[in-house]
Write a protein that holds these residues in place. Sequence first.
Motif, PDB file in Angstrom:
ATOM      1  N   UNK A  56      -7.843   9.966  -8.356  1.00 38.98           N
ATOM      2  CA  UNK A  56      -8.089   9.156  -9.540  1.00 38.98           C
ATOM      3  C   UNK A  56      -9.221   9.829 -10.318  1.00 38.98           C
ATOM      4  N   UNK A  57      -8.920  10.247 -11.542  1.00 36.33           N
ATOM      5  CA  UNK A  57      -9.931  10.883 -12.392  1.00 36.33           C
ATOM      6  C   UNK A  57     -10.368   9.898 -13.474  1.00 36.33           C
ATOM      7  N   UNK A 108      -6.049  -2.580  -1.322  1.00 36.68           N
ATOM      8  CA  UNK A 108      -6.534  -1.541  -0.407  1.00 36.68           C
ATOM      9  C   UNK A 108      -5.677  -0.282  -0.571  1.00 36.68           C
ATOM     10  N   UNK A 109      -6.308   0.823  -0.953  1.00 37.90           N
ATOM     11  CA  UNK A 109      -5.589   2.083  -1.129  1.00 37.90           C
ATOM     12  C   UNK A 109      -6.400   3.281  -0.676  1.00 37.90           C
ATOM     13  N   UNK A 166     -13.807   0.635  -6.988  1.00 34.92           N
ATOM     14  CA  UNK A 166     -13.245   1.091  -8.258  1.00 34.92           C
ATOM     15  C   UNK A 166     -11.830   1.628  -8.087  1.00 34.92           C
ATOM     16  N   UNK A 167     -11.616   2.487  -7.097  1.00 39.09           N
ATOM     17  CA  UNK A 167     -10.283   3.070  -6.935  1.00 39.09           C
ATOM     18  C   UNK A 167      -9.287   2.006  -6.484  1.00 39.09           C
ATOM     19  N   UNK A 199      -6.183   1.180  -9.050  1.00 42.57           N
ATOM     20  CA  UNK A 199      -4.801   1.413  -8.634  1.00 42.57           C
ATOM     21  C   UNK A 199      -4.053   0.094  -8.438  1.00 42.57           C
ATOM     22  N   UNK A 200      -4.760  -0.936  -7.992  1.00 43.12           N
ATOM     23  CA  UNK A 200      -4.113  -2.238  -7.884  1.00 43.12           C
ATOM     24  C   UNK A 200      -3.628  -2.730  -9.234  1.00 43.12           C
ATOM     25  N   UNK A 201      -4.464  -2.554 -10.273  1.00 42.95           N
ATOM     26  CA  UNK A 201      -4.069  -2.972 -11.625  1.00 42.95           C
ATOM     27  C   UNK A 201      -2.946  -2.098 -12.156  1.00 42.95           C
TER      28      UNK A 201
END
Length: 617
Positions: free
Chosen positions: A328-329, A490-491, A445-446, A450-452
């Motif tokens: 994720x950038x 959770x990712x 944050x990640x 990613x969940x969104x």
Amino acid sequence: MHVLYEEDGFKVATVKESQPASLMVEDVRGKRSKVKAANVLLRFERPDPATLWNEAEALAAEIDLDFLWEVCGGDEFAFEDIAAEYYGAGPSAPQQAAVLMRIAGAPMYFYKKGRGRYKPAPAENVKAALAAMVRKQREAEQMAAWQAELAAGKLPDAFVPLLPRLLHRPDKNGIEWKALAAAADAAHTSPLRLLDHVGAIPDVAQYFLDGFLLEFFPHGREAQAEGDYPPPADLPLAEVRAFSIDDSTTTEIDDAFSIVPLKNGNTRVGIHIAAPTLGVAPGTPMDQLVFDRLSTVYFPGDKITMLPNALVEQYTLKEGAARPAMSLYLELSPGFDVISHESRIEMVPVAANLRHDEIEPHFNEATAGFETEGADYPWKAELNYLWRFAGELEGRRGKADPNAPVRLDYSFYIDTLDDGSKKVRIVPRKRGSPMDKLVAELAILVNSTWGKDLADAEIAAVYRSQGNGRVRLTTQPGPHLSLGVECYAWSSSPLRRAIDFINQQQLLALLRNEKPRFGRNDAELYAAIGAFDTAYAAYADFQDKMERYWCLRYLEQENINEMTCTVIKENLVRVGGTPLVIRVPGLPELPVGATVKLNRLATDYLELTLDSRLATM
């Protein structure tokens, strides 16, 4: 007139009154009772009932059972007929009663067919029954010998290979357990305590571990799955130098970070997550292993990994090579505003694995934020930049609190000494230290980003939502109030948790524009969530149990007989220098946070309890 009748066994009595359907009789003690005429098996004039009974018992003891069985042939018979065959025509009442007693007392030889009627058992049945009787006698003798050994404080040799089962999942029909239970009853203790007394539990920590493995990993603790699972060969190489931050014992390195200054004055921050799903396709043995094991299990001095070591080695973000990752950038303005974000699948060069014990002496509460001051240390500028970014993230979530009380986490290290004994070290660490905050905020944050992304794309995912004080796993995106984010999936730990692995599979489909593995109402997804919830709670309970055990061992090891404790509430206190929480019966009412001193008394390692008494306040 006297009678022998059957009513809860054979009985004899004298007839006082006679009716067609019943008799009033009086037994040898003078007690009268009513007997159904159909229950009468033998009527006799002499001898008297007591004498008949005694004579019949003596005669029955002399009857050769095998010969009697042979005399009976193979058909159903009445006992009086066989008495005539055995003794000759016109057998006496005691002789008839003796035959009845002998037949009725040998169910292996004779099957009851009605009142006074029997049928000889087939020869093969008699043989089997006799063999069983011999076996039972032999077992009884063996059990008696084992009981004697246990009573003498010795563990029977035959018990040694069976100890895991005897201790954790005994076969209560087995003769070993029956002997153990009988010996424990005789000693007025439990089977577990008796086994401990005879030396069957030399290592209590191993005892707890064996029980846990037997229940949750019956096929062995080492993760194994057939096949080779390399990542795709055509992944692009990221133009970054990533670094990770972990404890010194961590081998499953799930996350790493990178920082790249951009020409427009902004900064690109990369959050790189290990991507085992790039090589593990749904339905493969390795994929099934993830759904079987569900999580890595952590406990002091050891762990049981979710994935095999060989696969972990392929995908862990280990320094010195480019590793497959999902990145994720985030493009950040000089004021740490997130201008944009982008996700990529790529090979990420990992330049360093930073370890807490090596970096924290340099990067801590006293030095964080002073990147142009003080001594240099590895990754100083990057750590300070990410720490400032983490502070901004915490503030925007509404969770920054400079007055929050200091909370401690504890790391356990189990050292093996030269003599083979174990020594425990318990190292406290302040929760919310700069390194902790940095890693935690970027993980939040990640996971929220990613969940969104998955929610916006209407792709199924597993979210952790929190409301009304309850955290739960759900397939519906919803706010996590205590974290201050609108959704949280959770990712960030796919090497260690099945939920992260599942969400990464869904993300992979999103980034590749493929059909996701799980639909929004997928029964398999719901089943995985339920199984994970159950396993994760059980694994956490086991970790708590083992930490409690090693806390008790630490107090003994360090000879801490007077403990300084902090009141949590009512009679619940925490022992200083450890996470150990105990109850102190009779503790006076004290305010939360008050300090008390307790004398350490008896410790029960099997029950994980500690007896103490108040010393001073």
